[in-house]
Design a protein around this motif. Structure first.
Motif, PDB file in Angstrom:
ATOM      1  N   ILE B  19       4.443   3.390 -12.429  1.00 25.17           N
ATOM      2  CA  ILE B  19       5.889   3.015 -11.194  1.00 25.17           C
ATOM      3  C   ILE B  19       7.237   3.177 -11.820  1.00 25.17           C
ATOM      4  CG2 ILE B  19       6.380   1.079 -10.106  1.00 25.17           C
ATOM      5  CD1 ILE B  19       3.465   0.351  -8.794  1.00 25.17           C
ATOM      6  N   LEU B  20       6.736   2.897 -13.499  1.00 28.87           N
ATOM      7  CA  LEU B  20       8.175   3.024 -13.513  1.00 28.87           C
ATOM      8  C   LEU B  20       9.252   4.072 -13.884  1.00 28.87           C
ATOM      9  CD1 LEU B  20       7.322   0.107 -16.744  1.00 28.87           C
ATOM     10  CD2 LEU B  20       8.445   0.041 -14.046  1.00 28.87           C
ATOM     11  N   SER B  21       8.355   4.826 -14.061  1.00 30.51           N
ATOM     12  CA  SER B  21       9.058   6.658 -14.341  1.00 30.51           C
ATOM     13  C   SER B  21       9.131   7.489 -12.756  1.00 30.51           C
ATOM     14  CB  SER B  21       7.151   6.934 -14.661  1.00 30.51           C
ATOM     15  OG  SER B  21       6.650   6.714 -15.690  1.00 30.51           O
ATOM     16  N   ALA B  22       8.931   6.255 -11.533  1.00 31.31           N
ATOM     17  CA  ALA B  22       9.167   6.118 -10.266  1.00 31.31           C
ATOM     18  C   ALA B  22      10.873   6.496 -10.481  1.00 31.31           C
ATOM     19  CB  ALA B  22       8.786   6.160  -8.925  1.00 31.31           C
ATOM     20  N   PHE B  23      11.717   5.854 -10.895  1.00 30.21           N
ATOM     21  CA  PHE B  23      12.607   5.813 -11.495  1.00 30.21           C
ATOM     22  C   PHE B  23      13.431   6.431 -12.290  1.00 30.21           C
ATOM     23  CE2 PHE B  23      12.838   1.763  -8.884  1.00 30.21           C
ATOM     24  CZ  PHE B  23      11.904   1.489  -9.059  1.00 30.21           C
ATOM     25  N   THR B  29      17.188   3.432  -7.138  1.00 31.32           N
ATOM     26  CA  THR B  29      16.802   2.443  -6.470  1.00 31.32           C
ATOM     27  C   THR B  29      15.648   2.952  -4.704  1.00 31.32           C
ATOM     28  OG1 THR B  29      19.171   1.506  -5.689  1.00 31.32           O
ATOM     29  CG2 THR B  29      17.869   0.800  -3.968  1.00 31.32           C
ATOM     30  N   LEU B  30      14.979   2.521  -4.711  1.00 34.65           N
ATOM     31  CA  LEU B  30      13.678   3.156  -4.251  1.00 34.65           C
ATOM     32  C   LEU B  30      12.790   2.094  -3.108  1.00 34.65           C
ATOM     33  CD1 LEU B  30      12.242   5.202  -6.814  1.00 34.65           C
ATOM     34  CD2 LEU B  30      13.449   6.658  -5.359  1.00 34.65           C
ATOM     35  N   SER B  31      12.187   2.378  -2.363  1.00 32.44           N
ATOM     36  CA  SER B  31      11.656   1.874  -1.133  1.00 32.44           C
ATOM     37  C   SER B  31      10.470   1.766  -1.507  1.00 32.44           C
ATOM     38  CB  SER B  31      11.809   1.954   0.075  1.00 32.44           C
ATOM     39  OG  SER B  31      11.367   3.425  -0.144  1.00 32.44           O
ATOM     40  N   LEU B  32       9.280   1.119  -1.013  1.00 32.80           N
ATOM     41  CA  LEU B  32       8.194   0.680  -1.329  1.00 32.80           C
ATOM     42  C   LEU B  32       7.106   1.988  -1.215  1.00 32.80           C
ATOM     43  CD1 LEU B  32       5.399  -2.495  -0.535  1.00 32.80           C
ATOM     44  CD2 LEU B  32       4.796   0.244  -0.612  1.00 32.80           C
ATOM     45  N   SER B  33       7.788   2.879  -0.269  1.00 38.70           N
ATOM     46  CA  SER B  33       6.848   3.993   0.657  1.00 38.70           C
ATOM     47  C   SER B  33       7.657   5.193  -0.503  1.00 38.70           C
ATOM     48  CB  SER B  33       7.013   4.455   2.219  1.00 38.70           C
ATOM     49  OG  SER B  33       6.558   3.371   2.477  1.00 38.70           O
ATOM     50  N   ASP B  34       9.069   5.079  -0.997  1.00 37.83           N
ATOM     51  CA  ASP B  34       8.838   5.712  -1.931  1.00 37.83           C
ATOM     52  C   ASP B  34       8.567   6.348  -3.145  1.00 37.83           C
ATOM     53  OD1 ASP B  34      12.738   5.459  -1.107  1.00 37.83           O
ATOM     54  OD2 ASP B  34      11.545   7.223  -0.192  1.00 37.83           O
ATOM     55  N   ILE B  35       8.159   4.349  -3.743  1.00 41.00           N
ATOM     56  CA  ILE B  35       7.500   4.484  -5.402  1.00 41.00           C
ATOM     57  C   ILE B  35       6.833   5.245  -5.099  1.00 41.00           C
ATOM     58  CG2 ILE B  35       6.874   3.091  -6.580  1.00 41.00           C
ATOM     59  CD1 ILE B  35       9.359   1.069  -5.562  1.00 41.00           C
ATOM     60  N   ARG B  38       6.027   9.163  -5.367  1.00 43.56           N
ATOM     61  CA  ARG B  38       6.434   9.306  -6.649  1.00 43.56           C
ATOM     62  C   ARG B  38       5.993   8.587  -7.230  1.00 43.56           C
ATOM     63  NH1 ARG B  38      12.232  11.084  -6.513  1.00 43.56           N
ATOM     64  NH2 ARG B  38      11.465  10.426  -9.225  1.00 43.56           N
ATOM     65  N   ALA B  39       4.403   8.087  -7.531  1.00 43.38           N
ATOM     66  CA  ALA B  39       3.496   7.424  -8.245  1.00 43.38           C
ATOM     67  C   ALA B  39       2.521   7.987  -7.550  1.00 43.38           C
ATOM     68  CB  ALA B  39       3.702   5.843  -8.227  1.00 43.38           C
ATOM     69  N   ASP B  40       2.398   8.681  -7.026  1.00 42.81           N
ATOM     70  CA  ASP B  40       0.948   9.139  -6.567  1.00 42.81           C
ATOM     71  C   ASP B  40      -0.006   7.679  -6.246  1.00 42.81           C
ATOM     72  OD1 ASP B  40      -1.349  11.768  -7.271  1.00 42.81           O
ATOM     73  OD2 ASP B  40      -0.299  11.494  -5.150  1.00 42.81           O
ATOM     74  N   LEU B  41       0.531   7.385  -5.551  1.00 46.34           N
ATOM     75  CA  LEU B  41      -0.633   5.668  -5.658  1.00 46.34           C
ATOM     76  C   LEU B  41      -1.106   5.286  -4.398  1.00 46.34           C
ATOM     77  CD1 LEU B  41       0.817   3.477  -8.715  1.00 46.34           C
ATOM     78  CD2 LEU B  41      -1.557   4.759  -8.362  1.00 46.34           C
ATOM     79  N   PRO B  42      -1.321   5.033  -3.783  1.00 42.55           N
ATOM     80  CA  PRO B  42      -1.724   4.825  -2.377  1.00 42.55           C
ATOM     81  C   PRO B  42      -0.783   3.000  -1.766  1.00 42.55           C
ATOM     82  CG  PRO B  42      -4.011   4.321  -3.853  1.00 42.55           C
ATOM     83  CD  PRO B  42      -2.742   4.501  -4.520  1.00 42.55           C
ATOM     84  N   LEU B  43      -0.394   3.227  -1.344  1.00 40.74           N
ATOM     85  CA  LEU B  43       0.794   1.617  -0.425  1.00 40.74           C
ATOM     86  C   LEU B  43       0.087   0.879  -0.815  1.00 40.74           C
ATOM     87  CD1 LEU B  43       1.230   2.815   3.125  1.00 40.74           C
ATOM     88  CD2 LEU B  43       2.919   2.886   0.922  1.00 40.74           C
TER      89      LEU B  43
END
Lengths: 247, 247
Positions: B19-23, B29-35, B38-43
């Motif tokens: 998640i930190l690497s998504a930035f 600035t990222l939305s929950l969905s973006d993260i 980008r982190a390849d994780l379920p919502l």
DNA sequence: GCACAGCTTCCGTTCAGTGGAAGGTCGGGC
DNA sequence: GCCCGACCTTCCACTGAACGGAAGCTGTGC
């Protein structure tokens, strides 16, 4: 073997973060055992989590076996708005202020009852200062701190004035005296200190406004303010106004 | 309900770090969905982990609901040796160099096949530069980069010279031409660029040695080097020597 | 050579974590 | 004002990642 006698209710993420929290300005290099103690975690758990944090780059391991904060944290730290907002806007003005005065320049914000230094410029001929970028100092003993305290909500002022720690023989520790100074800060538009934080260091600071709100303080540290107070105030004021306009 | 159809072999810690690497610099600035994407994780997983990171201060949530890197990461990032070692030693020299030249000053290191900027000083009158502290630029188009490349192992040089991206019409993209320049860097003791990274920006840079090893490069960015190359080289050389002695 | 401090590894047990689906919220378009 | 779509929040039965005491290993000092 034992294992799985875990502390109920503690998440893995919070443990990993507890490990990162073990580091502070007084503890920049820590052994595995130190970290386990400070994070209140068993050795085996600490060892496993350290391995993961190390692999990602959040921590580095020195040849001695001790751990330090890794480049990855430094890298993503620079993505924080602290870095990209106020600091980035202010940066050229700080550099110009340094170029014009060759004094130590500070940019700071208030966080609770402390000053946090966002930026600091100093040359080899500057007055030695104890501030560090990212570091904290008291509000009542620093120029930038007095500015931020003068513009703080009453409950913050009350909390600070209830506990005025002496740092040098010149530190103001009488609440009445400090209140008078804070009123002067509002009247004059700037704060000064005279060896209240460090012997041999005086300072002068002004507020940085975004619209009507004081969002930061800009200050200079010099050996003496005698004969230069108005000139330094002028330079600070211009810089602070320019920063405020860009926010 | 579904749940527990987890990806095998992924630890919680690695997910939090993902998640930190998504930035990054392009995504601050990222939305929950973006993260989540980008982190390849379920919502749902992302949502839970974001809550924990937010509670600790690793992330902040904006009124819009988007996330940014939090102050806590900025704070502990300042505990990294990158911050307390080379940068801290170099800082007053950089400020003095800025005071003396009013040019943009860079302190950079090599990381793989890129330049990483550890520090940058610039005023309002300085040449606009694209560098950012914590940011990366190519080795072949920047003054500090050419210095670091000239002193890099052969395999790093080979890798860089195999892929010379053009950035401006003046960028050197012929391997032979760059190799000749790198030899000159070793001969003369400094590197220069002429609008190879940005139009309107020229630079000059020198190595910073610790013992016999080149650990960083110190550089200046100016509109033109005409008539000032030797003077700027002199200032840089003295500063770099002083820094090297303190390491 | 021994003692000690600190680090590393093991692994049976278990509960923190899982994520699809459903529901809720909000903003934009008509 | 309504509808739709995008995004966010919540749920919870099931399970495998995580657990940590203990044993073993390593290095240092005496």
């Amino acid at each position: 073997m034992a294992g799985n006698s875990r502390q109920a209710g503690t998440s893995v993420t919070s443990r990993a973060l507890a490990i990162l929290s073990a580091f502070d300005e007084q503890h920049r290099t820590l052994s595995l055992s130190d970290i386990a103690t400070r994070a209140d975690l068993p050795l085996a758990t600490t060892h496993r989590l350290l391995g993961e944090l190390h692999r990602w780059g959040a921590l580095d391991r020195l040849p001695s076996g001790e751990y330090v904060i890794g480049r990855r944290i430094w890298d993503i730290g620079h993505l924080a708005p602290t870095e990209t907002g106020l600091r980035q806007v202010a940066e050229p003005f700080l550099h110009d202020l340094y170029g014009a005065t060759l004094a130590t320049v500070h940019l700071a914000v208030r966080e609770g009852t402390e000053v946090v230094y966002l930026d600091r410029l100093r040359g080899n001929q500057s007055v030695p200062v104890v501030s560090k970028v990212g570091g904290r100092l008291p509000l009542h003993t620093t120029g930038v701190g007095k500015v931020l305290l003068a513009h703080a909500p009453a409950e913050v002022q009350d909390a600070v004035l209830a506990s005025l720690t002496r740092i040098t023989p010149y530190t103001i520790t009488q609440p009445g005296a400090l209140r008078r100074q804070l009123r002067q800060v509002l009247d004059k538009g700037y704060a000064t200190t005279h060896e209240e934080m460090s012997l041999g260091a005086c300072s002068i600071a002004v507020p940085v406004h975004r619209h009507d709100e004081v969002v930061a303080s800009l200050g200079l540290v010099v050996p003496t303010l005698k004969g230069s107070e108005q000139r330094l105030y002028g330079a600070l004021h211009v810089a602070a106004q320019s920063i405020g306009r860009r926010l």
